[in-house]
Design a protein around this motif. Structure first.
Motif, short mmCIF file in Angstrom:
data_model
loop_
_atom_site.label_atom_id
_atom_site.label_comp_id
_atom_site.label_asym_id
_atom_site.label_seq_id
_atom_site.Cartn_x
_atom_site.Cartn_y
_atom_site.Cartn_z
N ILE A 170 0.84 -1.21 0.00
CA ILE A 170 0.00 0.00 0.00
C ILE A 170 0.87 1.25 0.00
N SER A 171 1.94 1.25 0.78
CA SER A 171 2.84 2.41 0.84
C SER A 171 3.54 2.61 -0.50
N VAL A 172 4.02 1.54 -1.10
CA VAL A 172 4.67 1.63 -2.42
C VAL A 172 3.67 2.16 -3.44
N GLY A 173 2.43 1.67 -3.36
CA GLY A 173 1.40 2.15 -4.26
C GLY A 173 1.10 3.62 -4.07
N ALA A 174 1.02 4.06 -2.82
CA ALA A 174 0.74 5.47 -2.53
C ALA A 174 1.87 6.36 -3.04
N TYR A 175 3.09 5.93 -2.83
CA TYR A 175 4.26 6.69 -3.28
C TYR A 175 4.27 6.80 -4.80
N ALA A 176 4.10 5.66 -5.47
CA ALA A 176 4.14 5.65 -6.94
C ALA A 176 2.98 6.44 -7.54
N PHE A 177 1.80 6.32 -6.91
CA PHE A 177 0.64 7.04 -7.44
C PHE A 177 0.88 8.54 -7.40
N ALA A 178 1.39 9.04 -6.29
CA ALA A 178 1.65 10.47 -6.17
C ALA A 178 2.64 10.94 -7.23
N LEU A 179 3.74 10.23 -7.39
CA LEU A 179 4.74 10.66 -8.35
C LEU A 179 4.23 10.57 -9.78
N SER A 180 3.45 9.53 -10.09
CA SER A 180 2.90 9.41 -11.44
C SER A 180 1.96 10.57 -11.75
N GLN A 181 1.16 10.98 -10.74
CA GLN A 181 0.24 12.10 -10.94
C GLN A 181 1.01 13.41 -11.09
N LEU A 182 2.06 13.60 -10.32
CA LEU A 182 2.87 14.79 -10.45
C LEU A 182 3.55 14.85 -11.82
N ASP A 183 4.04 13.71 -12.28
CA ASP A 183 4.70 13.66 -13.59
C ASP A 183 3.70 13.96 -14.71
N THR A 184 2.50 13.45 -14.57
CA THR A 184 1.46 13.70 -15.58
C THR A 184 1.12 15.18 -15.66
N LYS A 185 1.02 15.84 -14.51
CA LYS A 185 0.68 17.26 -14.48
C LYS A 185 1.81 18.12 -15.07
N ASN A 186 3.04 17.61 -15.00
CA ASN A 186 4.18 18.39 -15.50
C ASN A 186 4.46 18.17 -16.97
N GLU A 187 3.74 17.22 -17.58
CA GLU A 187 3.98 16.94 -19.00
C GLU A 187 3.42 18.06 -19.89
#
Length: 368
Positions: free
Chosen positions: A351-368
């Protein structure tokens, strides 16, 4: 994925009894966990505790965190960070709480909240079961690779998460669930009542004519293993019934998703007592009105924690298939197959790995 990322994400394990705060960087926890009482029945106290816990984590960091990301048990409008609905563990949130916007306003960083079952599946898909199985397939010389995953957590409830082509499926209403499917043996009862911790305790109590036994699943597992006095046969039957009921629900879900199944939660320590029943359900038969028999799950189902079964899973039925009218051949494997395995990360870490990855993926998407 993100193993070498330098961004820091603050995490929270939100339980009805305790809130456990942490921070991750490069898929690793970088501060000792901070545990505080949830105060789940009092909204003001609960929010104050969250604020205090997050601030204490931030004070321990050497840099500003990129985001807050965590799982919350129960229904919500997760994309908007609004928690509300039937929340047994957090009764003060039932009328609706804009938790994400509140935390964003308080800390000035993005906040991402998801269902715990979703983040379990996402963590297993990115850093657990899915890459592990694909790596083992590659090592075995198999060209087969998997991209879809159904994750189940067994605990006070029956959680589910679904990842398709590496993307978390949150649905249009943040309501991807199977806890409310029908109980195989009691069709007017939800499946969760037969596939959660309370089911094992209830069935053991019924079989021993002692509903007030006061035992937890770990105790009942010890009885089944012969490590503790008690009715070993009743203990084994209690886990087997849980497996049967859960397997029935899993068969429905995996038929629609066509991917691997990974299960997690403390109750997986009793794997040997419930996994055979799950596999029997996944491998069971159904019939047409005319009498023809067919498989409940159209894919062949393997136990991927069993070395011999994994070898057969990796081998499949590959053969050379001649291209009509030519001398060419193509590699062909007609066997449709999936597998089930127990989490190697453990539910909490996944769950923690998922939470971490989800946040970074969303941040990366917003910065594209």
């Amino acid at each position: 994925m993100y193993d070498n990322d330098k961004r820091v994400v603050i995490t929270l394990d939100a339980g009805g009894t305790n809130l456990v705060f942490g921070a991750m960087q490069g898929n690793r926890f970088i501060v000792d966990p901070i545990t505080m009482p949830s105060n789940a029945a009092d909204l003001d106290k609960c929010l104050a505790t969250m604020t205090t816990g997050f601030r204490q984590v931030i004070d321990r960091l050497k840099e500003k965190p990129a985001a807050i990301s965590f799982a919350f048990p129960g229904p919500a409008d997760y994309p908007r960070g609004i928690i509300g609905g039937f929340l047994p563990n957090f009764p003060s949130f039932r009328e609706g709480v804009a938790l994400g916007p509140y935390l964003e306003a308080t800390f000035g960083i993005p906040v991402f909240i998801n269902n715990d079952g979703d983040l379990f599946a996402y963590g297993e898909a990115l850093g657990g079961a899915l890459p592990e199985v694909n790596a083992r397939l590659e090592a075995a010389g198999s060209p087969k690779r998997y991209r879809n995953l159904v994750g189940y957590t067994f605990g006070t409830g029956l959680g589910i998460g679904i990842v398709v082509n590496g993307e978390l499926n949150r649905g249009d209403n943040s309501c991807v669930e199977t806890f409310c499917l029908k109980h195989k043996k009691m069709p007017d009862i939800i499946v969760e009542d037969g596939a959660a911790i309370r089911a094992v305790k209830r069935v053991y109590g019924e079989l021993t004519n002692n509903p007030d036994h006061g035992l937890e699943p770990k105790d009942i597992c010890d009885i089944a293993d012969g490590k503790r006095p008690g009715d070993a046969e009743a203990a084994r039957r209690a886990f087997a019934e849980m497996g049967e009921v859960a397997g029935d629900a899993m068969a429905t879900a995996v038929t629609l998703i066509d991917g691997l199944i990974v299960i997690g939660g403390g109750i997986t320590g009793a794997r040997k007592w419930f996994m055979p029943a799950i596999l029997r359900e996944l491998r069971s038969k159904m019939r047409q009105i005319g009498g023809n028999e067919l498989d409940r799950v159209q894919m062949k189902v393997y136990d991927l924690d069993d070395e011999a079964e994994f070898a057969a899973f990796a081998r499949g039925e590959r053969r050379a298939l001649k291209v009509y009218g030519t001398d060419r051949t193509v590699d062909y494997d007609p066997q449709k197959r999936i597998g089930i395995l127990v989490s190697k990360l453990g539910a909490s870490r996944a769950i923690s790995v998922g939470a971490y990855a989800f946040a970074l993926s969303q941040l990366d998407t917003k910065n594209e």
